[in-house]
Design an enzyme around this catalytic site. Structure first.
Site, PDB file in Angstrom:
ATOM      1  N   GLY A 253       0.810  -1.211   0.000  1.00 22.68           N
ATOM      2  CA  GLY A 253       0.000   0.000   0.000  1.00 22.68           C
ATOM      3  C   GLY A 253       0.845   1.263   0.000  1.00 22.68           C
TER       4      GLY A 253
ATOM      5  CB  CYS B 186       5.488   4.452  20.514  1.00 20.91           C
ATOM      6  SG  CYS B 186       6.712   4.592  21.790  1.00 20.91           S
TER       7      CYS B 186
HETATM    8  N1  PLP Z   1      -3.044   2.864   3.721  1.00 19.71           N
HETATM    9  C1  PLP Z   1      -3.830   2.440   4.721  1.00 19.71           C
HETATM   10  C2  PLP Z   1      -5.204   3.016   4.898  1.00 19.71           C
HETATM   11  C3  PLP Z   1      -3.356   1.467   5.612  1.00 19.71           C
HETATM   12  O1  PLP Z   1      -4.130   1.049   6.605  1.00 19.71           O
HETATM   13  C4  PLP Z   1      -2.042   0.945   5.414  1.00 19.71           C
HETATM   14  C5  PLP Z   1      -1.490  -0.044   6.353  1.00 19.71           C
HETATM   15  O2  PLP Z   1      -1.766  -0.027   7.537  1.00 19.71           O
HETATM   16  C6  PLP Z   1      -1.280   1.419   4.340  1.00 19.71           C
HETATM   17  C7  PLP Z   1      -1.812   2.382   3.513  1.00 19.71           C
HETATM   18  C8  PLP Z   1       0.103   0.915   4.082  1.00 19.71           C
HETATM   19  O3  PLP Z   1       0.066  -0.373   3.508  1.00 19.71           O
HETATM   20  P1  PLP Z   1       1.364  -1.303   3.523  1.00 19.71           P
HETATM   21  O4  PLP Z   1       1.608  -1.681   4.928  1.00 19.71           O
HETATM   22  O5  PLP Z   1       1.006  -2.462   2.653  1.00 19.71           O
HETATM   23  O6  PLP Z   1       2.493  -0.518   2.944  1.00 19.71           O
END
Ligand code: PLP
Length: 397
Positions: free
Chosen positions: A72, A328
């Site tokens: 993500g 944190c």
């Molecule tokens: N965007 C959102 C809304 C998320 O909840 C997360 C992960 O917690 C990410 C982006 C990042 O994804 P990744 O951990 O696969 O890089």
């Protein structure tokens, strides 16, 4: 530890057993590089293409619009920086919200250092932004709108179809971070007017370290990493065949089982929320009470007079895994900027905990968690002079 109960499914999910089985041959037998021309490579490429088709089908896109990434974060970085840089000559204004994931917020902060101007739209006390707010923020310099489909801390589902329509009307690109939404919220990139969408396999029972950026045909972005010519010369690096196969299998299953899984987690979540509100005083349920506009898996509470971290650690000792909104960093505990954006008072934001339910959680686990939570909250409040003084004075619900 007697028990191990996982109520942190928004942080990550386990890889589904069937998904894992489908991935395994691609670590051992079918280990070719998908870019190689010989049969080892062709076998890998066939599996990658099949996964690409599954992803496209799941969101109403074309296979040629799907680009595999490392997750993500990379997809968000690529979409936002890639589009901003490609459209620099047209304008330097980006619209997003105050409650995006750091993968979006920090990317926008970086662009601000490069001279871009970013509007961080405020949200209401349930975490919603409206299409009108977005429309009112558009200027003749706006090149990109990025609004998440669903929030990771409070589960608010944003009106992305309406926001997408506004973007389309004004001919501005629309990106949505759908990392928390895939498998939980139906998405159709055409009907929802989405130009770019980010997802990450580990949030829907797939493996970690693999994601997708969907880019509608015709959307121009700079390439994100320089190197080889993989992914139509847009995203360099050898394709992660097992991960991609896992992502494809996971999204297919997640979409197929969406209704069933949502009904299950919603029942657990609704029961949990009702019990907490009935049995613990001075507690605030953060986010919206409108269950049709909230991820079925999400519950977020602030417990007055105690620190979220203390609750988290006490539940951890009892074998229950949850998450606190605090980040944190360098020894100081910052309250969640998402909760502060919803207008949650700072001391309550400090006492917040996210419980996120998954398809394999059981009613019995929820009952056990409730029992432990009552004990933990009572014990921590026993040590709080403020609780003794003010108990029950404030009404949150
Ligand atoms: N965007 C959102 C809304 C998320 O909840 C997360 C992960 O917690 C990410 C982006 C990042 O994804 P990744 O951990 O696969 O890089």
């Amino acid at each position: 530890m007697e028990r191990r109960i996982y109520l942190d499914n928004s942080a990550t999910t386990h890889t589904d057993a069937e998904v894992l089985q489908k991935m395994l041959p691609y670590f051992s037998d079918v280990y070719g590089n998908g870019s190689s021309q010989h049969f080892f490579g062709r076998e890998a490429l066939a599996a990658i293409d099949e996964a690409r088709e599954k992803v496209a089908k799941a969101i109403g896109a074309k296979p040629s619009e799907i680009y595999f990434t490392s997750g993500g974060t990379e997809s968000d970085n690529w979409a936002i920086k890639g589009a901003a840089h490609a459209l620099r000559a047209k304008g330097n204004h980006i619209i997003t919200t105050a409650i995006e994931h750091p993968a979006v917020i920090q990317t926008c902060k970086r662009l601000e250092k490069e001279g871009f101007e970013v509007t961080y739209l405020p949200v209401d006390d349930e975490g919603f932004v409206t299409a009108d707010q977005v429309e009112n923020a558009i200027t003749d310099k706006t090149v990109l709108i990025s609004v998440m489909t669903a929030n990771n801390e409070v589960g608010t589902i944003e009106p992305i179809r309406e926001i997408g329509a506004v973007a389309k009307k004004h001919k501005v690109l629309f990106h949505t971070d759908a990392v928390q939404a895939i498998g939980n919220v139906p998405i159709d990139v055409v009907k929802d007017n989405i130009d770019m969408l980010s997802m990450s396999a580990h949030k829907f029972y797939g493996p970690k370290g693999v994601g997708v950026l969907y880019k509608r045909t015709g959307v121009k972005t700079e390439r994100f990493m320089d190197g080889g010519e993989q992914e139509r010369n847009m995203r360099a690096s050898t394709l992660n065949t097992p991960g991609i196969v896992g992502l494809g299998a996971a999204i297919e299953k997640a979409v197929l089982d969406m209704e069933k899984n949502n009904a299950h987690v919603k029942e657990l979540r609704d029961f949990f929320v009702a019990e907490v509100l009935a049995n613990i005083s001075d507690v605030r349920y953060n986010g919206t009470k409108d269950t049709s506009r909230r991820l079925a898996s999400n519950a977020n509470f602030s417990f007055e007079y105690i620190e979220g971290e203390s609750i988290l650690m006490s539940l951890d000792l009892a074998g229950i895994a949850v998450s606190s909104g605090s980040a944190c960093s360098s020894g100081s505990l910052e309250p969640s900027y998402v909760l502060l954006s919803l207008g949650v008072p700072i001391e309550l934001a400090h006492g917040s905990i996210r419980f996120s339910f998954g398809k394999d959680n059981t009613r019995e686990e929820v009952e056990y968690t409730l029992k432990k939570l009552y004990e933990v909250v009572a014990r921590l409040r026993e040590m709080s002079p403020l609780f003794k003084k003010f108990e029950g004075e404030k009404k949150y619900v």
